[in-house]
Design a protein around this motif. Structure first.
Motif, PDB file in Angstrom:
ATOM      1  N   TRP A   1       0.826  -1.213   0.000  1.00 33.82           N
ATOM      2  CA  TRP A   1       0.000   0.000   0.000  1.00 33.82           C
ATOM      3  C   TRP A   1       0.858   1.260   0.000  1.00 33.82           C
ATOM      4  CZ3 TRP A   1      -4.259  -0.945  -2.030  1.00 33.82           C
ATOM      5  CH2 TRP A   1      -5.017  -2.063  -1.718  1.00 33.82           C
TER       6      TRP A   1
ATOM      7  N   TYR B   1       1.635   1.944  -3.420  1.00 33.00           N
ATOM      8  CA  TYR B   1       0.397   2.398  -4.059  1.00 33.00           C
ATOM      9  C   TYR B   1       0.165   3.891  -3.779  1.00 33.00           C
ATOM     10  CZ  TYR B   1      -4.584   2.982  -4.992  1.00 33.00           C
ATOM     11  OH  TYR B   1      -5.795   3.456  -5.455  1.00 33.00           O
ATOM     12  N   TYR B   2       0.329   4.293  -2.498  1.00 31.91           N
ATOM     13  CA  TYR B   2       0.083   5.707  -2.158  1.00 31.91           C
ATOM     14  C   TYR B   2       1.059   6.604  -2.923  1.00 31.91           C
ATOM     15  CZ  TYR B   2      -2.224   3.371   1.777  1.00 31.91           C
ATOM     16  OH  TYR B   2      -3.002   2.533   2.550  1.00 31.91           O
TER      17      TYR B   2
ATOM     18  N   ARG C   1     -12.267  10.845  -7.340  1.00 30.45           N
ATOM     19  CA  ARG C   1     -12.908   9.970  -8.312  1.00 30.45           C
ATOM     20  C   ARG C   1     -14.289  10.501  -8.699  1.00 30.45           C
ATOM     21  NH1 ARG C   1      -9.721   5.514  -8.443  1.00 30.45           N
ATOM     22  NH2 ARG C   1      -8.330   5.209  -6.670  1.00 30.45           N
TER      23      ARG C   1
ATOM     24  N   GLY D   1     -11.513   2.970   3.850  1.00 34.46           N
ATOM     25  CA  GLY D   1     -10.331   2.623   3.057  1.00 34.46           C
ATOM     26  C   GLY D   1      -9.859   3.869   2.326  1.00 34.46           C
ATOM     27  N   CYS D   2      -9.684   4.933   3.111  1.00 33.20           N
ATOM     28  CA  CYS D   2      -9.445   6.276   2.544  1.00 33.20           C
ATOM     29  C   CYS D   2      -8.100   6.384   1.835  1.00 33.20           C
ATOM     30  CB  CYS D   2      -9.537   7.323   3.647  1.00 33.20           C
ATOM     31  SG  CYS D   2      -8.331   7.079   4.980  1.00 33.20           S
ATOM     32  N   GLY D   3      -7.159   5.458   2.114  1.00 31.88           N
ATOM     33  CA  GLY D   3      -5.832   5.590   1.533  1.00 31.88           C
ATOM     34  C   GLY D   3      -5.196   6.890   1.983  1.00 31.88           C
TER      35      GLY D   3
ATOM     36  N   ASP E   1      -8.913   3.735   7.667  1.00 29.08           N
ATOM     37  CA  ASP E   1      -8.064   2.820   6.893  1.00 29.08           C
ATOM     38  C   ASP E   1      -7.304   1.945   7.877  1.00 29.08           C
ATOM     39  OD1 ASP E   1      -6.985   3.062   3.687  1.00 29.08           O
ATOM     40  OD2 ASP E   1      -5.778   1.829   5.052  1.00 29.08           O
ATOM     41  N   LYS E   2      -6.976   0.727   7.450  1.00 36.04           N
ATOM     42  CA  LYS E   2      -6.234  -0.154   8.364  1.00 36.04           C
ATOM     43  C   LYS E   2      -4.739   0.169   8.382  1.00 36.04           C
ATOM     44  CE  LYS E   2      -5.414  -4.071   5.223  1.00 36.04           C
ATOM     45  NZ  LYS E   2      -4.032  -3.735   4.894  1.00 36.04           N
ATOM     46  N   GLU E   3      -4.274   0.940   7.397  1.00 37.47           N
ATOM     47  CA  GLU E   3      -2.838   1.209   7.279  1.00 37.47           C
ATOM     48  C   GLU E   3      -2.467   2.521   7.978  1.00 37.47           C
ATOM     49  OE1 GLU E   3      -0.408  -0.649   5.800  1.00 37.47           O
ATOM     50  OE2 GLU E   3      -1.914  -2.212   5.436  1.00 37.47           O
TER      51      GLU E   3
ATOM     52  N   SER F   1      -9.302  -2.035  10.805  1.00 35.71           N
ATOM     53  CA  SER F   1      -9.671  -2.833   9.623  1.00 35.71           C
ATOM     54  C   SER F   1     -11.194  -2.934   9.515  1.00 35.71           C
ATOM     55  CB  SER F   1      -9.067  -4.232   9.721  1.00 35.71           C
ATOM     56  OG  SER F   1      -9.758  -4.966  10.690  1.00 35.71           O
ATOM     57  N   PHE F   2     -11.658  -3.202   8.309  1.00 34.68           N
ATOM     58  CA  PHE F   2     -13.099  -3.401   8.081  1.00 34.68           C
ATOM     59  C   PHE F   2     -13.620  -4.544   8.950  1.00 34.68           C
ATOM     60  CE2 PHE F   2     -12.131  -2.005   3.489  1.00 34.68           C
ATOM     61  CZ  PHE F   2     -12.311  -0.679   3.813  1.00 34.68           C
ATOM     62  N   GLU F   3     -12.750  -5.488   9.240  1.00 32.60           N
ATOM     63  CA  GLU F   3     -13.165  -6.683   9.969  1.00 32.60           C
ATOM     64  C   GLU F   3     -13.494  -6.349  11.432  1.00 32.60           C
ATOM     65  OE1 GLU F   3     -10.593  -6.427   7.866  1.00 32.60           O
ATOM     66  OE2 GLU F   3     -11.311  -7.739   6.269  1.00 32.60           O
TER      67      GLU F   3
ATOM     68  N   SER G   1     -13.864   4.007  -2.067  1.00 32.27           N
ATOM     69  CA  SER G   1     -13.260   3.928  -3.396  1.00 32.27           C
ATOM     70  C   SER G   1     -12.221   2.823  -3.437  1.00 32.27           C
ATOM     71  CB  SER G   1     -12.596   5.263  -3.761  1.00 32.27           C
ATOM     72  OG  SER G   1     -13.544   6.188  -4.204  1.00 32.27           O
ATOM     73  N   PHE G   2     -12.479   1.795  -4.238  1.00 33.80           N
ATOM     74  CA  PHE G   2     -11.519   0.706  -4.470  1.00 33.80           C
ATOM     75  C   PHE G   2     -11.006   0.096  -3.167  1.00 33.80           C
ATOM     76  CE2 PHE G   2     -11.683   2.852  -8.488  1.00 33.80           C
ATOM     77  CZ  PHE G   2     -11.575   1.822  -9.406  1.00 33.80           C
TER      78      PHE G   2
ATOM     79  N   PHE H   1     -11.278  -5.424  -0.820  1.00 37.61           N
ATOM     80  CA  PHE H   1     -10.240  -5.986   0.048  1.00 37.61           C
ATOM     81  C   PHE H   1     -10.746  -6.355   1.446  1.00 37.61           C
ATOM     82  CE2 PHE H   1      -8.286  -3.125  -3.063  1.00 37.61           C
ATOM     83  CZ  PHE H   1      -7.476  -4.035  -3.725  1.00 37.61           C
TER      84      PHE H   1
HETATM   85  C1  SAM Z   1      -6.753   0.671  -3.588  1.00 42.13           C
HETATM   86  S1  SAM Z   1      -6.558   1.563  -2.085  1.00 42.13           S
HETATM   87  C2  SAM Z   1      -7.742   2.877  -2.330  1.00 42.13           C
HETATM   88  C3  SAM Z   1      -7.446   4.074  -1.459  1.00 42.13           C
HETATM   89  C4  SAM Z   1      -8.353   5.280  -1.692  1.00 42.13           C
HETATM   90  N1  SAM Z   1      -9.731   4.989  -1.344  1.00 42.13           N
HETATM   91  C5  SAM Z   1      -8.247   5.744  -3.125  1.00 42.13           C
HETATM   92  O1  SAM Z   1      -9.244   5.685  -3.850  1.00 42.13           O
HETATM   93  O2  SAM Z   1      -7.160   6.160  -3.535  1.00 42.13           O
HETATM   94  C6  SAM Z   1      -7.370   0.516  -0.884  1.00 42.13           C
HETATM   95  C7  SAM Z   1      -7.256   1.018   0.539  1.00 42.13           C
HETATM   96  O3  SAM Z   1      -8.052   0.152   1.359  1.00 42.13           O
HETATM   97  C8  SAM Z   1      -7.345  -0.134   2.543  1.00 42.13           C
HETATM   98  N2  SAM Z   1      -7.761  -1.464   2.993  1.00 42.13           N
HETATM   99  C9  SAM Z   1      -7.558  -2.649   2.365  1.00 42.13           C
HETATM  100  N3  SAM Z   1      -8.066  -3.658   3.078  1.00 42.13           N
HETATM  101  C10 SAM Z   1      -8.628  -3.098   4.190  1.00 42.13           C
HETATM  102  C11 SAM Z   1      -9.313  -3.630   5.316  1.00 42.13           C
HETATM  103  N4  SAM Z   1      -9.529  -4.935   5.418  1.00 42.13           N
HETATM  104  N5  SAM Z   1      -9.733  -2.780   6.273  1.00 42.13           N
HETATM  105  C12 SAM Z   1      -9.525  -1.437   6.133  1.00 42.13           C
HETATM  106  N6  SAM Z   1      -8.868  -0.873   5.096  1.00 42.13           N
HETATM  107  C13 SAM Z   1      -8.428  -1.696   4.129  1.00 42.13           C
HETATM  108  C14 SAM Z   1      -5.868  -0.119   2.142  1.00 42.13           C
HETATM  109  O4  SAM Z   1      -5.040   0.109   3.256  1.00 42.13           O
HETATM  110  C15 SAM Z   1      -5.839   0.988   1.102  1.00 42.13           C
HETATM  111  O5  SAM Z   1      -5.511   2.221   1.674  1.00 42.13           O
END
Ligand code: SAM
Length: 200
Positions: free
Chosen positions: A12, A15-16, A25, A45-47, A66-68, A92-94, A108-109, A113
């Motif tokens: 990730w 990715y950022y 978006r 999952g704001c990234g 976001d989990k990260e 995390s979402f979980e 968004s995206f 995950f």
């Molecule tokens: C593809 S990135 C998209 C980030 C942002 N929404 C964007 O459009 O640029 C996916 C994001 O989801 C977060 N993510 C993935 N799995 C996750 C989970 N299980 N719980 C929370 N966040 C999660 C990642 O850490 C990452 O920042």
């Protein structure tokens, strides 16, 4: 079964770096345009905050999740954001429990995950968290996406997506499908649903 089918270990941080400074978006812009006035938004999952910064710019209060830790740190150090309107949560979402009475939930995206066992619970939480007239916007992956065989990724048929959206009025549902690359340059087949939906 290859490694990608057993685990989803995305880099990730890379990715950022790759998506830094990309514009918000279309889904979030469409959803924001549909409201008469700002309210309370969640960004799941704001990234690094690609969409969060736009929601803040339009004077909304945002809880960005976001989990990260890296994602949240990058968002918090973005220049020119109204940090008085921003709350963050590293989870995390979980494990997530969503607040009630939210006007807008953006993902968004990120929902692809969420672990498939937890996705139905999270999807119900999204519905219960929104006020009537509130909106969900974001993306789901389709059944022909490259990552469809990965047991840790959610993919859906168009019919499954429309079933998920039954309790909503669909304002945008676009299907995108083509070979391409990820922001990290990996070859992949994209099958994406772009969604804006209003809770009825
Ligand atoms: C593809 S990135 C998209 C980030 C942002 N929404 C964007 O459009 O640029 C996916 C994001 O989801 C977060 N993510 C993935 N799995 C996750 C989970 N299980 N719980 C929370 N966040 C999660 C990642 O850490 C990452 O920042």
């Amino acid at each position: 079964m290859n490694n990608e089918q057993l685990t989803i270990k995305r880099d990730w941080k890379a990715y950022y770096n790759a998506v830094a400074n990309r514009p918000p978006r279309k889904t979030i812009l469409t959803a924001l345009d549909a409201f008469q006035k700002p309210g309370i938004a969640l960004d799941l999952g704001c990234g690094d905050g690609r969409d969060t910064v736009e929601i803040l710019r339009q004077n909304w209060q945002v809880l960005a999740i976001d989990k990260e830790p890296e994602a949240i740190a990058r968002l918090q150090t973005r220049p020119n954001i109204n940090s008085l309107q921003l709350t963050t949560q590293t989870i995390s979402f979980e494990e997530l429990q969503l607040p009630k009475s939210v006007d807008l939930i953006n993902a968004s995206f990120s929902l692809p995950f969420c672990s498939p066992e937890v996705f139905p619970t999270l999807w119900n939480q999204i519905y219960n968290s929104l006020i009537t007239g509130g909106r969900f916007c974001g993306h789901l992956f389709g059944e022909r996406d490259s990552w469809r065989n990965n047991k840790l990724i959610n993919t859906f048929t168009l019919q499954q997506v429309t079933t998920l959206l039954k309790p909503y009025a669909i304002e945008l549902l676009e299907e995108e499908e083509h070979p391409g690359t990820t922001p990290l340059g990996e070859d992949r087949y994209w099958h994406i649903f772009h969604i804006v939906a209003r809770k009825i």
